[in-house]
Design a protein around this motif. Structure first.
Motif, short mmCIF file in Angstrom:
data_model
loop_
_atom_site.label_atom_id
_atom_site.label_comp_id
_atom_site.label_asym_id
_atom_site.label_seq_id
_atom_site.Cartn_x
_atom_site.Cartn_y
_atom_site.Cartn_z
N LEU A 11 -58.71 23.80 22.37
CA LEU A 11 -58.71 23.33 23.75
C LEU A 11 -60.05 22.69 24.12
N THR A 12 -61.13 23.26 23.60
CA THR A 12 -62.45 22.67 23.83
C THR A 12 -62.54 21.30 23.19
N SER A 13 -61.99 21.16 21.98
CA SER A 13 -61.97 19.86 21.30
C SER A 13 -61.20 18.83 22.11
N ARG A 14 -60.08 19.26 22.68
CA ARG A 14 -59.29 18.34 23.50
C ARG A 14 -60.06 17.92 24.75
N ALA A 15 -60.75 18.87 25.37
CA ALA A 15 -61.51 18.57 26.58
C ALA A 15 -62.65 17.59 26.31
N LEU A 16 -63.27 17.72 25.14
CA LEU A 16 -64.43 16.88 24.82
C LEU A 16 -64.05 15.56 24.17
N TRP A 47 -59.94 25.13 31.85
CA TRP A 47 -58.93 25.08 32.90
C TRP A 47 -58.57 23.64 33.23
N ASP A 48 -59.58 22.77 33.26
CA ASP A 48 -59.34 21.37 33.58
C ASP A 48 -58.52 20.67 32.51
N THR A 49 -58.66 21.07 31.26
CA THR A 49 -57.95 20.37 30.18
C THR A 49 -56.50 20.82 30.03
N LEU A 50 -56.11 21.92 30.68
CA LEU A 50 -54.73 22.38 30.59
C LEU A 50 -53.79 21.42 31.32
N MET A 56 -48.48 26.18 34.25
CA MET A 56 -47.29 26.88 34.78
C MET A 56 -46.97 28.12 33.95
N SER A 57 -47.38 28.14 32.69
CA SER A 57 -47.09 29.28 31.83
C SER A 57 -48.13 30.40 31.96
#
Length: 399
Positions: A11-16, A47-50, A56-57
């Motif tokens: 998730l951190t990789s996706r955010a960055l 939280w921002d990258t979700l 919703m889950s």
């Protein structure tokens, strides 16, 4: 590596770097994800990258806590940014040169700078200007923070904003090789002169910022306090600033200071675990993968500033300049006393009582919930492998 930590990395990789993430939100243990994000100071970024579907889950009680935490950090970041503007207006009015280290100078490299959680404001001023800077801020409502007067920086606070006024870059003091320390001091001697302004705020030049980031990470790594947020700071700096030309200029410097191996391992960790595109740092493969994996395991184990349980205080047994755990313990105890109680350095006669003063202070902070429990026998057992790892990174060893 456990599933929670692996998903946090994805998730951190996706955010960055917008890398793909493969997981099932419906079966994700979101309470564990939140706790891990909290320990790594990444709650706002993750939280921002979700996506909407992923949010919703998240169970309602966890989502409510997470959103509240994110909002608090957003407001805190805004307060710190406002405080910085106020501080630099005061400094400019009396012609005191200063720059921001870390904090917003790291945030500016993120895809969305407002998502990088900030803790305080770190200023670098000339040594002869440190006292004047403190007095200026105190005259404008900043009071002494926590009663602590460190050997390299002084803290003041106002309206929940803590400002650390440094007379040298963070991490410079961890090196005990006088020749290398002198070279580093010479390297930073023109840091204020070469400062750059971004968004109206004064930051270090890119080359000086690179060394500050590395020294700061090394300091916290050796103290078992390096978390993912600080690794993210290096990943986005490499992505935005460290091009081939700069690397050609920086690499000889790192070799000269004995920081090349640590820098290479940090960079490979960013490529292997945080999604930093390999073409941004093709030289990362020159550095050992197994050692990189061990370093990342420790980062995940320690958390931001050592916030995760079980390893607080291990720094007392893992001094990189000592030959074993017992000599590390004796040396570190007295070094920390001189750091937190500078009068000991001036009056060595006080050193025999300094550890007792330090322990009493720890007990007070422990009672207030500001320090984790220290388990000396458990830490001693864990310290052997960690000290071996530190030696393999060869900090300040010129080859």
């Amino acid at each position: 590596m456990i599933k929670t930590e692996n998903l946090i990395l994805q998730l951190t990789s996706r955010a960055l770097f917008n890398t793909p993430v493969d997981f099932n939100p419906a079966t994700t243990e979101w309470s564990n994800i939140y706790k891990e994000a909290l320990s790594q100071a990444l709650t706002l970024l993750i939280w921002d990258t979700l996506t909407d579907k992923e949010r919703m889950s998240v169970p309602e009680n966890i989502a409510a806590i997470w959103e509240q935490n994110a909002m608090i950090h957003v407001m805190n970041n805004e307060q710190l940014l406002y405080g910085q503007v106020e501080i630099f207006k005061l400094l400019d009015d009396v012609n005191i040169p200063a720059v921001i280290m870390k904090g917003s100078s790291s945030a500016v490299n993120y895809p969305n700078p407002s998502l990088r959680i900030m803790g305080d404001i770190d200023l670098l001023v000339a040594p002869e200007q440190q006292k004047k800077t403190v007095e200026l801020l105190q005259a404008n409502g900043y009071g002494e923070a926590n009663g602590e007067d460190f050997s390299t920086h002084i803290s003041v606070s106002k309206d929940r904003i803590t400002v650390e006024i440094h007379k040298e870059p963070s991490g410079l003091g961890i090196n005990e090789d006088k020749v290398i320390k002198k070279k580093l001091e010479e390297f930073f001697s023109d840091a204020l002169e070469k400062r750059q302004r971004i968004g109206g705020l004064p930051f270090l030049s890119d080359e000086h910022q690179a060394l500050v980031l590395i020294l700061h990470k090394l300091k916290h790594f050796l103290h078992n306090e390096l978390g993912l947020r600080q690794l993210c700071d290096w990943a986005v700096f490499v992505d935005k600033k460290l091009d081939d030309k700069m690397w050609e200029e920086l690499r000889p410097r790192l070799e000269e200071f004995g920081l090349l191996t640590f820098t290479g391992i940090m960079t490979r960790a960013c490529v292997d675990y945080l999604g930093l595109p390999e073409e941004k740092a093709p030289w990362n493969k020159d550095f050992d993968k197994e050692l990189t994996d061990e370093v990342v395991e420790q980062i995940l184990e320690s958390g931001n500033f050592g916030s995760k349980a079980g390893t607080y205080g291990i720094l007392y047994f893992t001094d990189v300049n000592s030959s074993n755990r017992l000599t590390s313990f004796v040396k570190t105890i007295f070094d920390r006393c001189k750091y937190h109680w500078p009068v000991c350095a001036k009056h060595p006669i006080l050193m025999p009582v300094a550890p007792f003063v330090a322990y009493a202070k720890y007990l007070k902070l422990r009672k207030e919930g500001k320090r984790a429990e220290i388990k000396p026998f458990s830490l001693y057992r864990k310290a052997g492998a960690k000290q071996k790892l530190y030696k393999e990174l060869k900090p300040f060893v010129v080859e």
